[in-house]
Scaffold this motif. Structure first.
Motif, PDB file in Angstrom:
ATOM      1  N   PHE A  11       9.353  -0.592  15.500  1.00  0.00           N
ATOM      2  CA  PHE A  11       8.329   0.049  14.692  1.00  0.00           C
ATOM      3  C   PHE A  11       7.436  -1.028  14.096  1.00  0.00           C
ATOM      4  CE2 PHE A  11      11.354   3.428  15.048  1.00  0.00           C
ATOM      5  CZ  PHE A  11      10.575   4.577  15.030  1.00  0.00           C
ATOM      6  N   TYR A  12       6.167  -0.729  13.963  1.00  0.00           N
ATOM      7  CA  TYR A  12       5.178  -1.667  13.445  1.00  0.00           C
ATOM      8  C   TYR A  12       4.699  -1.197  12.078  1.00  0.00           C
ATOM      9  CZ  TYR A  12       5.241  -3.101  18.287  1.00  0.00           C
ATOM     10  OH  TYR A  12       5.649  -3.529  19.521  1.00  0.00           O
ATOM     11  N   PHE A  13       4.577  -2.137  11.143  1.00  0.00           N
ATOM     12  CA  PHE A  13       4.094  -1.816   9.806  1.00  0.00           C
ATOM     13  C   PHE A  13       2.596  -1.552   9.863  1.00  0.00           C
ATOM     14  CE2 PHE A  13       7.356  -4.028   6.836  1.00  0.00           C
ATOM     15  CZ  PHE A  13       8.391  -3.518   7.571  1.00  0.00           C
ATOM     16  N   ASP A  14       2.177  -0.442   9.264  1.00  0.00           N
ATOM     17  CA  ASP A  14       0.763  -0.111   9.155  1.00  0.00           C
ATOM     18  C   ASP A  14       0.228  -0.395   7.758  1.00  0.00           C
ATOM     19  OD1 ASP A  14       0.524   0.889  11.821  1.00  0.00           O
ATOM     20  OD2 ASP A  14       1.519   2.729  11.160  1.00  0.00           O
ATOM     21  N   LYS A  15       1.058  -0.127   6.753  1.00  0.00           N
ATOM     22  CA  LYS A  15       0.621  -0.294   5.369  1.00  0.00           C
ATOM     23  C   LYS A  15       1.850  -0.471   4.486  1.00  0.00           C
ATOM     24  CE  LYS A  15      -2.490   1.953   2.099  1.00  0.00           C
ATOM     25  NZ  LYS A  15      -3.318   3.147   1.869  1.00  0.00           N
ATOM     26  N   VAL A  16       1.761  -1.388   3.527  1.00  0.00           N
ATOM     27  CA  VAL A  16       2.830  -1.601   2.554  1.00  0.00           C
ATOM     28  C   VAL A  16       2.218  -1.473   1.168  1.00  0.00           C
ATOM     29  CG1 VAL A  16       4.547  -3.228   1.667  1.00  0.00           C
ATOM     30  CG2 VAL A  16       4.066  -3.153   4.123  1.00  0.00           C
ATOM     31  N   MET A  17       2.812  -0.611   0.345  1.00  0.00           N
ATOM     32  CA  MET A  17       2.309  -0.390  -1.015  1.00  0.00           C
ATOM     33  C   MET A  17       3.403  -0.705  -2.025  1.00  0.00           C
ATOM     34  SD  MET A  17       0.475   3.211  -0.158  1.00  0.00           S
ATOM     35  CE  MET A  17       1.612   3.541   1.183  1.00  0.00           C
ATOM     36  N   LEU A  18       3.098  -1.562  -2.986  1.00  0.00           N
ATOM     37  CA  LEU A  18       4.010  -1.889  -4.079  1.00  0.00           C
ATOM     38  C   LEU A  18       3.549  -1.110  -5.305  1.00  0.00           C
ATOM     39  CD1 LEU A  18       6.296  -3.581  -5.363  1.00  0.00           C
ATOM     40  CD2 LEU A  18       4.564  -5.337  -5.826  1.00  0.00           C
ATOM     41  N   PRO A  20       4.059   0.239  -9.480  1.00  0.00           N
ATOM     42  CA  PRO A  20       4.407  -0.399 -10.751  1.00  0.00           C
ATOM     43  C   PRO A  20       5.905  -0.414 -11.075  1.00  0.00           C
ATOM     44  CG  PRO A  20       2.447   0.928 -11.041  1.00  0.00           C
ATOM     45  CD  PRO A  20       2.960   1.213  -9.658  1.00  0.00           C
ATOM     46  N   ASP A  21       6.668   0.547 -10.542  1.00  0.00           N
ATOM     47  CA  ASP A  21       8.115   0.552 -10.801  1.00  0.00           C
ATOM     48  C   ASP A  21       8.880  -0.319  -9.803  1.00  0.00           C
ATOM     49  OD1 ASP A  21       8.021   2.081  -8.484  1.00  0.00           O
ATOM     50  OD2 ASP A  21       8.766   3.915  -9.426  1.00  0.00           O
ATOM     51  N   LYS A  22       8.166  -1.128  -9.032  1.00  0.00           N
ATOM     52  CA  LYS A  22       8.702  -2.060  -8.031  1.00  0.00           C
ATOM     53  C   LYS A  22       9.187  -1.367  -6.753  1.00  0.00           C
ATOM     54  CE  LYS A  22       8.404  -5.766 -10.710  1.00  0.00           C
ATOM     55  NZ  LYS A  22       7.180  -5.624 -11.445  1.00  0.00           N
ATOM     56  N   SER A  23       8.932  -0.063  -6.620  1.00  0.00           N
ATOM     57  CA  SER A  23       9.280   0.608  -5.374  1.00  0.00           C
ATOM     58  C   SER A  23       8.230   0.270  -4.317  1.00  0.00           C
ATOM     59  CB  SER A  23       9.374   2.124  -5.576  1.00  0.00           C
ATOM     60  OG  SER A  23       8.119   2.672  -5.936  1.00  0.00           O
ATOM     61  N   LEU A  24       8.668   0.308  -3.083  1.00  0.00           N
ATOM     62  CA  LEU A  24       7.778   0.047  -1.954  1.00  0.00           C
ATOM     63  C   LEU A  24       7.677   1.296  -1.099  1.00  0.00           C
ATOM     64  CD1 LEU A  24       9.002  -3.406  -0.584  1.00  0.00           C
ATOM     65  CD2 LEU A  24       6.803  -2.932  -1.637  1.00  0.00           C
ATOM     66  N   VAL A  25       6.494   1.531  -0.565  1.00  0.00           N
ATOM     67  CA  VAL A  25       6.301   2.528   0.468  1.00  0.00           C
ATOM     68  C   VAL A  25       5.763   1.770   1.665  1.00  0.00           C
ATOM     69  CG1 VAL A  25       5.003   4.560   1.183  1.00  0.00           C
ATOM     70  CG2 VAL A  25       5.932   4.436  -1.123  1.00  0.00           C
ATOM     71  N   ILE A  26       6.474   1.878   2.781  1.00  0.00           N
ATOM     72  CA  ILE A  26       6.103   1.150   3.989  1.00  0.00           C
ATOM     73  C   ILE A  26       5.826   2.174   5.090  1.00  0.00           C
ATOM     74  CG2 ILE A  26       6.809  -0.599   5.665  1.00  0.00           C
ATOM     75  CD1 ILE A  26       8.913  -1.460   3.452  1.00  0.00           C
ATOM     76  N   ASN A  27       4.564   2.293   5.479  1.00  0.00           N
ATOM     77  CA  ASN A  27       4.179   3.207   6.551  1.00  0.00           C
ATOM     78  C   ASN A  27       4.270   2.468   7.878  1.00  0.00           C
ATOM     79  OD1 ASN A  27       3.648   5.035   4.535  1.00  0.00           O
ATOM     80  ND2 ASN A  27       1.440   4.774   4.614  1.00  0.00           N
ATOM     81  N   MET A  28       4.881   3.122   8.868  1.00  0.00           N
ATOM     82  CA  MET A  28       5.130   2.490  10.163  1.00  0.00           C
ATOM     83  C   MET A  28       4.844   3.467  11.294  1.00  0.00           C
ATOM     84  SD  MET A  28       8.791   0.691   9.546  1.00  0.00           S
ATOM     85  CE  MET A  28       9.549   1.687   8.305  1.00  0.00           C
ATOM     86  N   HIS A  29       4.732   2.899  12.485  1.00  0.00           N
ATOM     87  CA  HIS A  29       4.653   3.719  13.692  1.00  0.00           C
ATOM     88  C   HIS A  29       5.382   3.012  14.824  1.00  0.00           C
ATOM     89  CE1 HIS A  29       1.486   0.889  14.831  1.00  0.00           C
ATOM     90  NE2 HIS A  29       1.714   1.283  16.081  1.00  0.00           N
TER      91      HIS A  29
END
Length: 120
Positions: A11-18, A20-29
């Motif tokens: 899977f390839y990372f498309d977008k990584v969002m950090l 304020p609570d230090k959680s990450l959302v990593i969008n992939m395809h």
């Protein structure tokens, strides 16, 4: 990511969002390889997924997609993550089940808690 001893899923990372609570959302395809067990052999399909990741010692405090506050009920002594899917080619991810999994503590595992959320 693997689906068995011989098959690796890339899977390839498309977008990584950090957040304020230090959680990450990593969008992939990536192309998900599978055997449909219909006698036609292995096939693949393009899959868009998002990983909601909470590092050790950090609580998720908000559903950052909706802005709603939440109470993280998971064990913060370990890293935790849950997966969300997209039904429109990665434009929008259905994050609510992933955040709900953190609220309701749907975890498995010891060193890395995989949180199971229902797929939409």
């Amino acid at each position: 990511m693997t689906t068995g001893p011989q098959k690796q899923q890339v899977f390839y990372f498309d977008k990584v969002m950090l957040h304020p609570d230090k959680s990450l959302v990593i969008n992939m395809h990536g192309n998900y390889h599978y055997n449909a067990y219909d006698g036609k052999g292995e096939r693949y399909r393009l899959v868009h997924l998002s990983v909601l990741f909470a590092p050790r010692d950090q609580k998720i405090t908000q559903n950052w997609q909706t802005g709603k506050s939440l109470e993280d009920g998971t064990n913060t002594a370990v890293n935790r993550f849950s997966i969300a899917l997209s039904n429109d080619g990665g434009k929008v991810f259905q994050m609510s089940p992933a955040y709900t999994a953190f609220e309701t503590n749907q975890t498995k595992g010891d060193t890395l808690a995989v949180i199971y959320s229902e797929a939409n």
